[in-house]
Design a protein around this motif. Sequence first.
Motif, PDB file in Angstrom:
ATOM      1  N   ASN A 190      50.668  73.299  18.440  1.00 48.06           N
ATOM      2  CA  ASN A 190      50.501  74.066  19.680  1.00 48.06           C
ATOM      3  C   ASN A 190      49.021  74.300  19.958  1.00 48.06           C
ATOM      4  O   ASN A 190      48.170  74.104  19.086  1.00 48.06           O
ATOM      5  CB  ASN A 190      51.227  75.410  19.560  1.00 48.06           C
ATOM      6  CG  ASN A 190      52.727  75.234  19.482  1.00 48.06           C
ATOM      7  OD1 ASN A 190      53.328  74.550  20.301  1.00 48.06           O
ATOM      8  ND2 ASN A 190      53.339  75.850  18.471  1.00 48.06           N
TER       9      ASN A 190
ATOM     10  N   LYS B 105      51.713  71.679  23.822  1.00 49.32           N
ATOM     11  CA  LYS B 105      52.215  71.189  22.541  1.00 49.32           C
ATOM     12  C   LYS B 105      51.945  69.690  22.427  1.00 49.32           C
ATOM     13  O   LYS B 105      52.159  68.931  23.353  1.00 49.32           O
ATOM     14  CB  LYS B 105      53.713  71.459  22.421  1.00 49.32           C
ATOM     15  CG  LYS B 105      54.303  71.062  21.061  1.00 49.32           C
ATOM     16  CD  LYS B 105      55.793  71.330  20.998  1.00 49.32           C
ATOM     17  CE  LYS B 105      56.063  72.821  20.930  1.00 49.32           C
ATOM     18  NZ  LYS B 105      57.526  73.102  20.737  1.00 49.32           N
ATOM     19  N   GLN B 106      51.441  69.302  21.266  1.00 54.36           N
ATOM     20  CA  GLN B 106      51.017  67.917  21.068  1.00 54.36           C
ATOM     21  C   GLN B 106      51.610  67.371  19.773  1.00 54.36           C
ATOM     22  O   GLN B 106      51.633  68.060  18.758  1.00 54.36           O
ATOM     23  CB  GLN B 106      49.484  67.855  20.989  1.00 54.36           C
ATOM     24  CG  GLN B 106      48.908  66.492  20.688  1.00 54.36           C
ATOM     25  CD  GLN B 106      48.952  65.588  21.893  1.00 54.36           C
ATOM     26  OE1 GLN B 106      48.421  65.922  22.952  1.00 54.36           O
ATOM     27  NE2 GLN B 106      49.589  64.438  21.744  1.00 54.36           N
ATOM     28  N   LYS B 107      52.084  66.142  19.807  1.00 55.76           N
ATOM     29  CA  LYS B 107      52.548  65.474  18.594  1.00 55.76           C
ATOM     30  C   LYS B 107      51.412  64.644  18.009  1.00 55.76           C
ATOM     31  O   LYS B 107      50.666  63.992  18.734  1.00 55.76           O
ATOM     32  CB  LYS B 107      53.751  64.570  18.883  1.00 55.76           C
ATOM     33  CG  LYS B 107      55.070  65.309  18.983  1.00 55.76           C
ATOM     34  CD  LYS B 107      56.236  64.330  19.075  1.00 55.76           C
ATOM     35  CE  LYS B 107      57.564  65.081  19.136  1.00 55.76           C
ATOM     36  NZ  LYS B 107      58.720  64.139  19.204  1.00 55.76           N
TER      37      LYS B 107
ATOM     38  N   GLU C 147      54.014  68.495  15.052  1.00 53.95           N
ATOM     39  CA  GLU C 147      53.855  69.137  16.362  1.00 53.95           C
ATOM     40  C   GLU C 147      52.860  70.279  16.221  1.00 53.95           C
ATOM     41  O   GLU C 147      52.983  71.110  15.323  1.00 53.95           O
ATOM     42  CB  GLU C 147      55.196  69.661  16.872  1.00 53.95           C
ATOM     43  CG  GLU C 147      56.100  68.582  17.418  1.00 53.95           C
ATOM     44  CD  GLU C 147      57.286  69.147  18.192  1.00 53.95           C
ATOM     45  OE1 GLU C 147      57.501  70.377  18.130  1.00 53.95           O
ATOM     46  OE2 GLU C 147      57.984  68.363  18.854  1.00 53.95           O
TER      47      GLU C 147
ATOM     48  N   GLU D 109      54.965  62.968  11.236  1.00 54.09           N
ATOM     49  CA  GLU D 109      54.901  63.440  12.624  1.00 54.09           C
ATOM     50  C   GLU D 109      54.778  64.963  12.613  1.00 54.09           C
ATOM     51  O   GLU D 109      55.592  65.657  12.003  1.00 54.09           O
ATOM     52  CB  GLU D 109      56.158  63.015  13.373  1.00 54.09           C
ATOM     53  CG  GLU D 109      56.148  63.356  14.840  1.00 54.09           C
ATOM     54  CD  GLU D 109      57.402  62.863  15.550  1.00 54.09           C
ATOM     55  OE1 GLU D 109      58.014  63.668  16.283  1.00 54.09           O
ATOM     56  OE2 GLU D 109      57.780  61.689  15.350  1.00 54.09           O
TER      57      GLU D 109
ATOM     58  N   TYR E 236      50.611  61.752  14.889  1.00 50.83           N
ATOM     59  CA  TYR E 236      51.220  60.810  13.963  1.00 50.83           C
ATOM     60  C   TYR E 236      50.186  60.433  12.900  1.00 50.83           C
ATOM     61  O   TYR E 236      49.054  60.066  13.227  1.00 50.83           O
ATOM     62  CB  TYR E 236      51.709  59.569  14.697  1.00 50.83           C
ATOM     63  CG  TYR E 236      52.701  59.879  15.796  1.00 50.83           C
ATOM     64  CD1 TYR E 236      54.063  59.884  15.546  1.00 50.83           C
ATOM     65  CD2 TYR E 236      52.256  60.194  17.083  1.00 50.83           C
ATOM     66  CE1 TYR E 236      54.974  60.175  16.566  1.00 50.83           C
ATOM     67  CE2 TYR E 236      53.157  60.493  18.099  1.00 50.83           C
ATOM     68  CZ  TYR E 236      54.512  60.476  17.830  1.00 50.83           C
ATOM     69  OH  TYR E 236      55.406  60.781  18.829  1.00 50.83           O
TER      70      TYR E 236
ATOM     71  N   ASP F 199      46.240  76.000  17.378  1.00 56.45           N
ATOM     72  CA  ASP F 199      47.108  76.017  16.203  1.00 56.45           C
ATOM     73  C   ASP F 199      46.347  75.510  14.981  1.00 56.45           C
ATOM     74  O   ASP F 199      45.312  74.838  15.097  1.00 56.45           O
ATOM     75  CB  ASP F 199      48.329  75.131  16.471  1.00 56.45           C
ATOM     76  CG  ASP F 199      49.529  75.514  15.627  1.00 56.45           C
ATOM     77  OD1 ASP F 199      49.376  76.366  14.737  1.00 56.45           O
ATOM     78  OD2 ASP F 199      50.613  74.946  15.857  1.00 56.45           O
TER      79      ASP F 199
ATOM     80  N   ASN G 288      43.841  70.721  22.781  1.00 56.44           N
ATOM     81  CA  ASN G 288      45.135  70.504  23.447  1.00 56.44           C
ATOM     82  C   ASN G 288      45.544  71.751  24.222  1.00 56.44           C
ATOM     83  O   ASN G 288      45.512  72.872  23.693  1.00 56.44           O
ATOM     84  CB  ASN G 288      46.209  70.129  22.414  1.00 56.44           C
ATOM     85  CG  ASN G 288      46.371  71.158  21.320  1.00 56.44           C
ATOM     86  OD1 ASN G 288      45.400  71.673  20.776  1.00 56.44           O
ATOM     87  ND2 ASN G 288      47.605  71.477  20.973  1.00 56.44           N
TER      88      ASN G 288
END
Length: 204
Positions: free
Chosen positions: A98, A72-74, A96, A94, A76, A101, A69
């Motif tokens: 970076n 920033k990515q969510k 988040e 959920e 689930y 990360d 990524n």
Amino acid sequence: ALTLKKEFETSVNKSIEFSNTQSQVVIIKKDKDTNEALKDVAFSISLDGKNYEDFFTDKDGKIIYKLYNNEKQKIYIKEKNNIKDYKENNKIYEIEINPNDYKEIEILNEKKKGKIKVVKKTKEYNEITKIDENMPLSNVSFYIYDQYMNIVDMLETDEKGIACTKDIPLGKYYIKEYKTRDGYKVLDELIEVNIGKDNEIVLV
């Protein structure tokens, strides 16, 4: 022309370097009471909350999810299959994350549990204690064994002749009286009971 080529190469190299930024999310699945790792538990993971991909926990109760990524990515996460004798977990987690990360999420599952309720009464009138038949009998002690004959609880009846176990997992149990009041004999019988559903109270 040469300048344009260098700029183009520089741009491509930066793009490749940037997209190779790897992040990791580690899911750790454990039993809430024993902290034991739970293997072969299915989880679905999505980057958009719509399209999910399935993964299974390994022998250490872990799933290591890797992604590339550049922002920033969510993520689930939801548990897909219900584990036998465990309470359902319908929560969607959920997270988040970076670029470059690393995050861990520990998900605990609680076993379905019930109780055993013992009611102790007199069988007949007792000449020594002067207690009538079918009356509550206090201060009678019991062992509660699991199916492997390990003691899981110890009970003593109250003034109403009642004793109740703590919450214990579903399964087969045995009750053994080991101490009673003066004027009475200890019951030799080993009583078998089964807790078959969540929050069940088995009356004995």
